[in-house]
Design a protein around this motif. Structure first.
Motif, PDB file in Angstrom:
ATOM      1  N   LEU A 257       0.821  -1.203   0.000  1.00 49.02           N
ATOM      2  CA  LEU A 257       0.000   0.000   0.000  1.00 49.02           C
ATOM      3  C   LEU A 257       0.859   1.259   0.000  1.00 49.02           C
ATOM      4  N   PHE A 260       2.380   1.631  -3.445  1.00 48.35           N
ATOM      5  CA  PHE A 260       1.346   1.975  -4.413  1.00 48.35           C
ATOM      6  C   PHE A 260       0.964   3.449  -4.293  1.00 48.35           C
ATOM      7  N   MET A 261       0.760   3.911  -3.074  1.00 47.01           N
ATOM      8  CA  MET A 261       0.378   5.306  -2.887  1.00 47.01           C
ATOM      9  C   MET A 261       1.506   6.234  -3.327  1.00 47.01           C
ATOM     10  N   ARG A 301      -8.487   1.395   4.648  1.00 45.71           N
ATOM     11  CA  ARG A 301      -7.603   2.083   3.711  1.00 45.71           C
ATOM     12  C   ARG A 301      -8.348   2.721   2.542  1.00 45.71           C
ATOM     13  N   TRP A 304      -9.672   3.171  -3.011  1.00 42.56           N
ATOM     14  CA  TRP A 304      -8.679   3.253  -4.087  1.00 42.56           C
ATOM     15  C   TRP A 304      -7.663   2.117  -4.018  1.00 42.56           C
ATOM     16  N   PRO A 305      -6.961   1.916  -2.883  1.00 39.98           N
ATOM     17  CA  PRO A 305      -6.020   0.794  -2.815  1.00 39.98           C
ATOM     18  C   PRO A 305      -6.710  -0.557  -2.990  1.00 39.98           C
ATOM     19  N   GLU A 308      -7.232  -1.223  -6.655  1.00 42.98           N
ATOM     20  CA  GLU A 308      -6.006  -1.654  -7.338  1.00 42.98           C
ATOM     21  C   GLU A 308      -5.712  -3.118  -7.049  1.00 42.98           C
TER      22      GLU A 308
END
Length: 538
Positions: A257, A260-261, A301, A304-305, A308
């Motif tokens: 995470l 990715f962010m 979280r 969005w995550p 993905e």
């Protein structure tokens, strides 16, 4: 300035030698579309497909490129790597040498496909297996000019085409992906099987032997310190040994995470940022076995995550790639987890790993002593430790380490009396809840530090040992993951925590004062006495 034909001939010689010095994956990804735009007595200007490729080639391949150019030229030349769009925008070159690009190169094929469809593919776009095979079949080039990602390890032909991406092995950059090294300590032959983990061990072994054939995904859940991470590493080590061409990626969910962010944030800057994001996504879609630890940290979280990970899961599963996940709880118990992820986690096999029973705990201690090269302690000692430490395997092994170290420092045999004294100081009655905050408070009090100092980025000698001990105790007493500990101690990377853990273990074995200090702080954290009768080594 050398004329165009001479530049082409010179670059062709460089190409022939360069391709023998780097992997075919690296060649196809970074050099297949390269060309010499200028050649003079002192320098050569090499043009690659874009700005990102120019920076990558300059950082990663400058040495081999300079050596190859010098070998062909007979004298060293200054190598300048530029992007095609930079040169075409008006950089003076003095030459218009055409690209030395094989007809079957990925860049040429993607360009042709884009021209045919009226679109444009960016670096990192996914190609299907059918597309790749079709392009290879149409090529006149020898097969060694393009090394395709191997098909899914041991998987049957999926109903739909498998997803191919930029070769994952080339993109395994921890700074980009967060992928972590597999530990040699965690293997199937070092995993102690008992009634509480027999089924999950068998499932993990089946997945390692025939990835994606049966249990996909394999979802392992259980409390902290019972062996989930051990099995993840064991699967990865087994696959790498039996299928050397397979790409295995082990990563914690927190690390995934975070990376990715970061990639998403960078993509907002445009250009190279979007390339970074695309490379991140392409890497994970190119792995054969994905091992993701602690997926319960998806809780809270946001969408969005999770979206993905949802698309990543679909792509890997559809392509016949193996997915293994671990969690502290079942999928339906993870708070705020989207239903579409929850159902996909349950597609394969959900296997729980229970806390080890007494017999298994004794067997774990016996194997730990053997792996450490120590003589096997008396059965009464092993049983006393197993009776006191009943939940965490990591904590169980930590107590044995302290007992063996104390015996070594005092030059006395490992006896039940020695083990009892250390157990009384280590785990008296657990009268206080053990948390990372509690550990930080005890460490700060002992070393007369402020919490801000302990968690600061400063790296002075006065802070190193307290910080390392605090991180070590957080791992052994709380059972927190290295990523969790890194966050709570304001460290940038989990590797700092792993290094601290190894350093403290080494110092405990070699330095009686450090050993006694760790035992004393452990007792204070648990609410017991200071030294609890630990024998002095002095």
């Amino acid at each position: 300035m050398i004329d165009d034909s001479a530049v082409r001939a010179f670059w062709q010689q460089v190409v022939e030698q360069l391709r023998n010095r780097i992997s075919s994956q690296d060649w196809c990804s970074w050099f297949a579309g390269a060309r010499a735009r200028e050649l003079g007595a002192e320098r050569i200007v090499v043009e690659v497909v874009n700005d990102f490729a120019a920076r990558w080639v300059d950082e990663r391949f400058r040495g081999v490129l300079e050596d190859t150019v010098a070998h062909v030229a007979g004298v060293p030349l200054d190598v300048v790597v530029v992007a095609r769009d930079v040169v075409d925008a008006g950089e003076p070159t003095g030459s218009t040498t055409p690209s030395i690009e094989p007809a079957s190169s990925p860049h040429r094929q993607l360009a042709d496909a884009a021209a045919a469809t009226g679109g444009e593919r960016a670096v990192g776009d996914v190609m299907t297996a059918a597309q790749l095979r079709a392009e290879l079949a149409a090529s006149d080039q020898p097969s060694h000019t393009l090394e395709a990602q191997p098909a899914s390890v041991g998987a049957p032909t999926p109903a739909a085409p498998s997803a191919f991406s930029i070769p994952a092995s080339r993109l395994a950059d921890p700074q980009l992906t967060g992928v972590q090294q597999l530990s040699d300590r965690y293997r199937f032959d070092t995993f102690v099987i008992g009634p509480g983990n027999q089924m999950v061990h068998a499932a993990a072994l089946a997945v390692a032997e025939t990835p994606a054939q049966g249990y996909n995904p394999l979802f392992i859940h259980g409390s902290t310190g019972v062996g989930k991470t051990h099995l993840l590493h064991a699967i990865g080590n087994f696959v790498r040994e039996t299928r050397p061409d397979a790409t295995v990626a082990y990563i914690t969910t927190e690390q995934f995470l975070a990376r990715f962010m970061h990639a998403i944030q960078q993509s907002k800057t445009g250009g190279a940022g979007r390339e970074l994001r695309d490379r991140f996504k392409a890497y994970f879609r190119g792995v054969d076995v994905l091992l993701m630890d602690d997926v319960q940290f998806l809780a809270g979280r946001g969408s969005w995550p999770q979206e993905e990970l949802f698309h990543l899961f679909n792509d890997l599963h559809h392509a016949g790639r193996q997915i293994v996940l671990t969690s502290d709880c079942k999928p339906e118990q993870i708070p705020q987890l989207e239903d579409r992820l929850r159902t996909r986690f349950a597609w394969g096999l959900i296997a729980d790993i229970d806390t080890p029973d007494r017999e298994t705990r004794v067997a774990i201690l016996r194997k730990k002593a053997r792996l450490d090269g120590a003589s096997e302690p008396p059965a009464a000692v092993l049983e006393a430790i197993a009776d006191r430490i009943t939940t965490s395997v990591r904590e169980l092994e930590g107590v044995l380490t302290r007992v063996l170290a104390a015996a070594s420092f005092t030059n006395q045999p490992v006896t039940i009396e020695l083990a009892t004294r250390i157990l009384e100081s280590y785990a008296p009655q657990q009268s206080r809840q053990v948390t990372i905050e509690r550990i930080q408070d005890v460490v700060c009090e002992h070393f007369t530090l402020q919490r801000e100092e302990l968690l600061s980025p400063r790296k002075s000698n006065a802070l190193t040992l307290p910080r390392q001990i605090g991180m070590y105790l957080s791992r052994t007493l709380v059972g927190a993951s290295s990523t969790q500990v890194a966050q709570r101690f304001n460290r940038k990377d989990h590797s700092t925590v792993l290094h601290a853990e190894k350093q403290v273990e080494r110092k405990m074995h070699n330095d009686p004062e450090v050993h006694d200090l760790v035992v004393s702080l452990t007792a204070q954290v648990r609410g017991g006495s200071s030294m609890g009768g630990v024998p002095s080594a002095r």
